[in-house]
Design a protein around this motif. Structure first.
Motif, PDB file in Angstrom:
ATOM      1  N   HIS A 255      -9.065 -11.515 -47.456  1.00 51.97           N
ATOM      2  CA  HIS A 255      -8.673 -10.161 -47.023  1.00 51.97           C
ATOM      3  C   HIS A 255      -8.571  -9.250 -48.254  1.00 51.97           C
ATOM      4  O   HIS A 255      -9.094  -8.136 -48.266  1.00 51.97           O
ATOM      5  CB  HIS A 255      -7.333 -10.241 -46.279  1.00 51.97           C
ATOM      6  N   GLU A 256      -7.936  -9.749 -49.307  1.00 51.55           N
ATOM      7  CA  GLU A 256      -7.772  -8.938 -50.521  1.00 51.55           C
ATOM      8  C   GLU A 256      -9.114  -8.722 -51.231  1.00 51.55           C
ATOM      9  O   GLU A 256      -9.370  -7.649 -51.771  1.00 51.55           O
ATOM     10  CB  GLU A 256      -6.771  -9.602 -51.475  1.00 51.55           C
TER      11      GLU A 256
ATOM     12  N   HIS B 218     -10.866  -5.770 -49.936  1.00 50.00           N
ATOM     13  CA  HIS B 218     -10.382  -4.487 -50.475  1.00 50.00           C
ATOM     14  C   HIS B 218     -11.109  -4.143 -51.784  1.00 50.00           C
ATOM     15  O   HIS B 218     -11.439  -2.987 -52.033  1.00 50.00           O
ATOM     16  CB  HIS B 218      -8.872  -4.547 -50.748  1.00 50.00           C
TER      17      HIS B 218
ATOM     18  N   GLU C 188      -7.358  -1.656 -43.663  1.00 52.08           N
ATOM     19  CA  GLU C 188      -6.677  -2.939 -43.459  1.00 52.08           C
ATOM     20  C   GLU C 188      -7.364  -3.770 -42.368  1.00 52.08           C
ATOM     21  O   GLU C 188      -7.538  -4.977 -42.521  1.00 52.08           O
ATOM     22  CB  GLU C 188      -5.202  -2.712 -43.097  1.00 52.08           C
TER      23      GLU C 188
ATOM     24  N   HIS D 113       1.081  -2.197 -44.022  1.00 55.37           N
ATOM     25  CA  HIS D 113       0.021  -2.768 -43.177  1.00 55.37           C
ATOM     26  C   HIS D 113       0.290  -2.436 -41.707  1.00 55.37           C
ATOM     27  O   HIS D 113       1.434  -2.235 -41.335  1.00 55.37           O
ATOM     28  CB  HIS D 113      -0.035  -4.297 -43.324  1.00 55.37           C
TER      29      HIS D 113
HETATM   30 ZN   LIG Z   1      -4.723  -5.326 -47.072  1.00 54.37          ZN
END
Ligand SMILES: [Zn+2]
Length: 276
Positions: free
Chosen positions: A136-137, A140, A195, A240
């Motif tokens: 997930h990171e 980003h 997100e 989030h």
């Molecule tokens: Zn995030």
């Protein structure tokens, strides 16, 4: 949105035994085209992206140091770098660090630095969960979510063409403002759409890495079960979308998640490395 779903179905229809021969999925092509409309902003070159990230990371590290456990740091780096190697930006200087903080959080800094807190790690039950959060990171960073937000905010935080000055002069006052703004962003959070995109594509990257695709949903499930008033999750919940909304947004990926649910979770390896 529909094309994203279709592409995912295509990717996930490759045989499971191909998990280490990676499907050549161009993540950048998966991004909602709508989002690229605002892309008229001048692109920040990769060396500056990395430098800005280093400056922001050192401020964040000033607030919470790394856990002084080289074995643990090495393990988290191995998992993170393996995942990053599956992406379209394998050559960034990827670094993964466990911060010595009891709160539950994780965040990505431009240029490939990713932090996860000890508090979040301690709530996890497998390497697949760790991989889900790191993936997930990683999204980003790949999608430059923070960099773009810093760039957008810099227009108001810095007057006129000061962004150019901030990029050129690493020691100047404009740069200082830019980094301060960039650091503050971690207490405000990104757009909700960023997100949800990180969740969607993070699941894909973890699956590409050979992990049970339910790792990330499982961590969001853990957050969902926690009390929103708990101070350990206050910042995470503020920055989030609510866990229920994140899980709901992954609903239309059910079939694809299920297709890769049989991949390893590696719970034993996770606990061996975490407890060390
Ligand atoms: Zn995030």
């Amino acid at each position: 949105m529909r094309s994203v779903a279709l592409l995912l179905v295509f990717i996930f229809s490759t045989p499971v035994d191909a998990q280490f021969r990676l499907p050549s999925l161009d993540i950048n092509k998966l991004v909602d085209t709508v989002k690229n409309v605002g892309k008229a902003v001048q692109d920040i070159p990769e060396p500056e992206e990395i430098e800005i990230g280093q400056d922001v990371a050192s401020r964040l590290l000033g607030a919470a140091p790394l856990v002084p456990n080289p074995g643990l740091q090495r393990y988290v780096n191995n998992v993170g770098r393996w995942l990053a190697a599956q992406t379209e930006r394998p050559d960034l200087p990827w670094r993964f660090g466990v911060l010595d903080a009891p709160q539950l959080n994780a965040f990505a800094v431009p240029g490939g630095t990713i932090f996860i807190t000890r508090g979040l790690l301690e709530r996890m039950k497998s390497e697949a969960e760790l991989a889900g959060v790191l993936a997930h990171e990683i999204v980003h960073v790949l999608q430059k979510h923070h960099l773009k937000a810093i760039q957008k905010g810099a227009k108001t935080a810095l007057a006129g063409d000061a962004l150019g000055a901030a990029l050129k002069d690493r020691a100047g006052p404009a740069r200082d403002k830019l980094i301060a703004f960039g650091t503050e962003m971690y207490s405000r959070g990104l757009d909700k759409s960023d997100e949800l995109e990180a969740d969607r594509l993070g699941v894909v990257i973890a699956a590409r890495g050979g992990y049970d695709a339910y790792g990330l949903p499982s961590v969001i499930q853990t957050l969902h079960a926690m009390n929103a008033q708990d101070s350990g999750v206050a910042l995470m919940f503020k920055t989030h979308p609510a866990p229920a909304e994140r899980l709901g947004a992954l609903d239309n990926m059910q079939a694809t998640l299920d297709a890769y649910a049989g991949q390893p979770q590696l719970a034993d390896r996770f606990f061996q490395n975490i407890k060390r």
